[in-house]
Design an enzyme around this catalytic site. Structure first.
Site, mmCIF file in Angstrom:
data_model
loop_
_atom_site.group_PDB
_atom_site.id
_atom_site.type_symbol
_atom_site.label_atom_id
_atom_site.label_comp_id
_atom_site.label_asym_id
_atom_site.label_seq_id
_atom_site.Cartn_x
_atom_site.Cartn_y
_atom_site.Cartn_z
ATOM 1 N N HIS A 136 3.753 6.690 -6.920
ATOM 2 C CA HIS A 136 3.097 7.915 -7.399
ATOM 3 C C HIS A 136 4.098 9.075 -7.359
ATOM 4 O O HIS A 136 4.120 9.932 -8.243
ATOM 5 C CB HIS A 136 1.889 8.211 -6.503
ATOM 6 C CG HIS A 136 0.806 8.980 -7.170
ATOM 7 N ND1 HIS A 136 -0.390 9.254 -6.566
ATOM 8 C CD2 HIS A 136 0.711 9.546 -8.395
ATOM 9 C CE1 HIS A 136 -1.167 9.943 -7.378
ATOM 10 N NE2 HIS A 136 -0.509 10.131 -8.501
ATOM 11 N N HIS B 147 1.838 4.391 -2.951
ATOM 12 C CA HIS B 147 1.971 5.853 -2.808
ATOM 13 C C HIS B 147 3.353 6.299 -3.283
ATOM 14 O O HIS B 147 3.494 7.312 -3.974
ATOM 15 C CB HIS B 147 1.815 6.259 -1.342
ATOM 16 C CG HIS B 147 0.407 6.291 -0.833
ATOM 17 N ND1 HIS B 147 -0.613 6.958 -1.481
ATOM 18 C CD2 HIS B 147 -0.141 5.766 0.297
ATOM 19 C CE1 HIS B 147 -1.724 6.838 -0.768
ATOM 20 N NE2 HIS B 147 -1.471 6.110 0.298
ATOM 21 N N HIS C 101 0.833 -1.203 0.000
ATOM 22 C CA HIS C 101 0.000 0.000 0.000
ATOM 23 C C HIS C 101 0.875 1.265 0.000
ATOM 24 O O HIS C 101 0.729 2.136 -0.864
ATOM 25 C CB HIS C 101 -0.907 -0.009 1.240
ATOM 26 C CG HIS C 101 -1.794 1.176 1.366
ATOM 27 N ND1 HIS C 101 -3.135 1.148 1.037
ATOM 28 C CD2 HIS C 101 -1.547 2.445 1.772
ATOM 29 C CE1 HIS C 101 -3.659 2.335 1.236
ATOM 30 N NE2 HIS C 101 -2.718 3.143 1.697
ATOM 31 N N GLU C 102 1.791 1.340 0.961
ATOM 32 C CA GLU C 102 2.634 2.536 1.061
ATOM 33 C C GLU C 102 3.566 2.657 -0.139
ATOM 34 O O GLU C 102 3.881 3.759 -0.585
ATOM 35 C CB GLU C 102 3.439 2.525 2.371
ATOM 36 C CG GLU C 102 2.592 2.545 3.627
ATOM 37 C CD GLU C 102 1.522 3.628 3.651
ATOM 38 O OE1 GLU C 102 1.698 4.686 3.010
ATOM 39 O OE2 GLU C 102 0.486 3.417 4.310
#
Length: 675
Positions: A477, A474, A470-471
């Site tokens: 991105h 990010h 999940h992290e």
């Protein structure tokens, strides 16, 4: 004395010179850089030349560069490696930065130049990104009071200063309350049911405190095994209540009055700016657009999910009754959920952990980024670090004829006293292009995974595996960002779009083809057996109804705090009334969610917590596209890479449709969650 924060960083990639920075450097650096940035603003606003896009909008976008870097360094450390001195400095610095922001947003000369460019935008030949920058700059000033009279501008400035102080205090209270509590046990029998590896962790914690036996804290890797495995129901209850009482016990770190003040101040700010509520103010700048749309979305999911949640809890109650428990409580949920999962799927998190060595999981996520986007990660020791636990990596992009430096990554994975709970991605330096040079980002991924012991490497639960992915979503991105302006780069997107890349990447954790590449026993090298992989897949939606309801309760609570004319006379009463439709277990009188709900009272999720569920619709729909065409499909990966690299340069729905070919469908999420 030379202040390293006021010099050009002579480090590799101009990375933060952590080993040279001392606490006493921060306040003087902030004061000097704020003055320097105000001088830059003055030069832009008093420029005798006619306002143009270049000398006003673009100049403003590139201003305050060094102040941004120092702010990133300081506030990231305040989350990841704080101490009393840093927290005190934060209390002094936050009002200075808020006042600085007000001086810019309320600079009439500057705004008149921006407005002139905005009003004459049809006369300019601007590309898409420049149009977005102009639109966002103008709107940002209006939303920060540029059209208010002097008296109201002063009011707004004071409200913003108070908000910044109080939200900072909220977070400091939660951290202090978390660190203050520990449970010391000397009798191993009290910990019946707890796996040996976790007991070793509790023993290590006791040794660090010069105590015999075992110590449990409210840090998540320490607390969760008690709630999940402890046969001692009273111990589960005690720890759950201790965790739920954080900043709600009327003591030194109580947050109840702060919540009332924050809610009131946010409402005053919104109404001063002409909005019906703080939620209206926030959502104007989100994909959802309005509180009504958000509540419709949350209530639609609530209607769909509640029967599944009730069924989940009914199944657990059967097991609890066999143990003589006639009424289950919230602190029984994880324990019986783990029992039921073992019964249904014949495995538990602890037996999976040996297959998920942190180093190997990290290698897998690096490899996935390589396969999808051509990225390569190389550990480096020439980058200064803020703590010895941190590891640093250079990221390169392999292209047909060259290899380009793409980003710097700081990986910080283990809990410690000066680090807040949870997991997050942040950046020390943004990506942007100026004078033909592409300044690449410095990204940080921070988690709280169990530390390795003298006997065992750091092993992750499957839930922690998905957290790392999940992290890292990010992080990608940020890593792939390729925009001209820093304020449109990377994760600088609409808040209900920001969780798409993170939640999207989690999907790969459930793909057998990919899992087999890295899920290997840390001692024997055995690949995670097919039957266990099948069980992970089968159990993917285990307790999904209950988990969905829990997330919806947070989203509804958040929206209620920020709705029109909200009155919070008593935090516990307000909370109980607001979320009663989402509650299946009895409410514990001693606990509250709100007082440690840092996402909305300290982080950026106020009137935005719904975005986790909103983004789940996006990620379910996006991954479905890959599933239909191959999870490593290079053409779709290339389209997805464009979405990630575009940051906030386009409307997110337009970006999504360019990638997917259509708007996201809520059915994709419902199908994935409930079949």
């Amino acid at each position: 004395m030379t202040n390293p924060l006021l010099q050009s960083f002579n480090t590799k990639y101009q990375s933060a010179p952590f080993t040279e920075i001392k606490e006493e450097h921060y306040l003087p650096a902030f004061k000097e850089l704020i003055n320097k940035s105000l001088q830059e603003i003055q030069e832009i606003s008093q420029n005798p030349k006619t306002p143009t896009f270049e000398n006003t909008i673009e100049a403003l976008a590139y201003s305050g560069e060094q102040l941004d870097v120092v702010s990133n360094i300081f506030f990231n450390l305040n989350s990841a490696e704080t101490n009393d001195e840093i927290q005190q400095i934060a209390q002094e610095v936050s009002p200075l930065l808020t006042e600085f922001a007000s001086k810019i947003s309320q600079n009439e000369q500057l705004f008149s130049r921006i407005k002139k460019v905005y009003d004459e935008k049809e006369h300019y030949t601007l590309n898409e990104e420049q149009k977005m920058l102009l639109e966002e700059t103008y709107k940002g000033f209006v939303r920060n009071g540029a059209l208010l009279n002097d008296e109201k501008k002063e009011q707004l400035k004071n409200i913003n200063i108070e908000l910044s102080k109080k939200s900072l205090q909220f977070g400091q209270n939660v951290l202090a309350a978390t660190n203050q509590y520990y449970k010391h046990l000397t009798n191993k029998e009290d910990l019946a049911g707890i796996p040996e590896a976790i007991l070793a962790q509790y023993e290590e914690e006791a040794k660090e405190r010069n105590l015999e036996g075992y110590v449990i804290t409210l840090q998540f890797p320490s607390l969760l095994p008690i709630l999940t495995y402890a046969e001692n129901r009273e111990l589960r209850k005690e720890l759950a209540i201790a965790n739920g009482k954080k900043s709600f016990d009327g003591g030194e770190f109580d947050n109840q009055n702060l919540i009332k003040e924050l809610v009131q101040l946010r409402q005053e700010k919104a109404q001063l700016l002409g909005y019906r509520s703080f939620a209206d103010y926030v959502l104007e700048e989100r994909m959802a657009k309005s509180p009504q749309k958000v509540l419709e979305f949350l209530n639609e999911l609530l209607t769909k999910a509640k029967p599944f949640a009730q069924k989940d809890v009914e199944e657990l109650s059967v097991l609890a009754k066999a143990d003589g428990i006639t009424e289950m409580q919230s602190y029984d949920h994880s324990y019986y959920a783990e029992k039921l999962r073992k019964q249904k799927f014949d495995f538990n998190d602890e037996e999976l952990k040996p297959y998920f060595q942190l180093d190997k999981v990290q290698e897998a996520v690096f490899g996935l980024a390589g396969k999808l986007f051509g990225l390569e990660f190389v550990e480096t020791t020439d980058i200064q670090k803020y703590h010895t636990d941190v590891k640093t990596y250079e990221i390169f992009e392999n292209q047909e004829s060259s290899t380009q430096f793409k980003a710097l990554l700081y990986a910080d994975y283990h809990p410690r006293k000066g680090k807040r709970a949870g997991a997050w991605m942040t950046s020390f330096k943004n990506q942007y292009i100026k004078n033909g040079e592409n300044h690449r980002p410095h990204i940080s991924v921070v988690c709280n995974f169990t530390k390795p012991t003298s006997e065992t490497p750091s092993l992750l639960t499957f839930n922690e595996v998905t957290t790392l992915f999940h992290e890292f979503g990010h992080a990608l991105h940020g890593v792939l960002a390729n925009t001209q302006y820093p304020n449109l780069s990377g994760t600088s997107v609409k808040w209900d779009f920001v969780e798409l890349p993170s939640q999207f990447l989690e999907n790969y954790c459930y793909e057998p083809e990919f899992l087999k590449t890295f899920a290997k026993h840390y001692q024997t090298g055995e690949v995670l057996p097919d039957e266990k992989i099948q069980k992970i897949e089968d159990s993917k939606n285990f307790m999904e109804g209950y988990q969905t309801l829990r997330q919806l309760s947070f989203g509804i609570l958040d929206m209620s705090y920020h709705a029109e004319n909200v009155k919070v006379e008593d935090v516990k009463t307000f909370e109980t009334e607001t979320i009663k439709a989402t509650q299946i277990y009895p409410t514990l009188a001693e606990t509250a969610i709100s007082t440690s709900f840092s996402h909305i009272f300290q982080g950026g999720y106020s009137a935005g917590y719904y975005s986790y569920k909103w983004a789940e619709v996006l990620d379910a729909d996006a991954f479905q596209y890959f599933k239909e065409n191959g999870i490593f499909n290079p053409e779709i990966a290339e389209k997805y890479k464009i979405l990630l690299s575009s940051g906030g340069t386009k409307d997110p729905m337009e970006l999504y449709k360019n990638f997917r070919g259509s708007e996201p469908k809520v059915e994709s999420l419902l199908k994935r969650a409930f079949g």
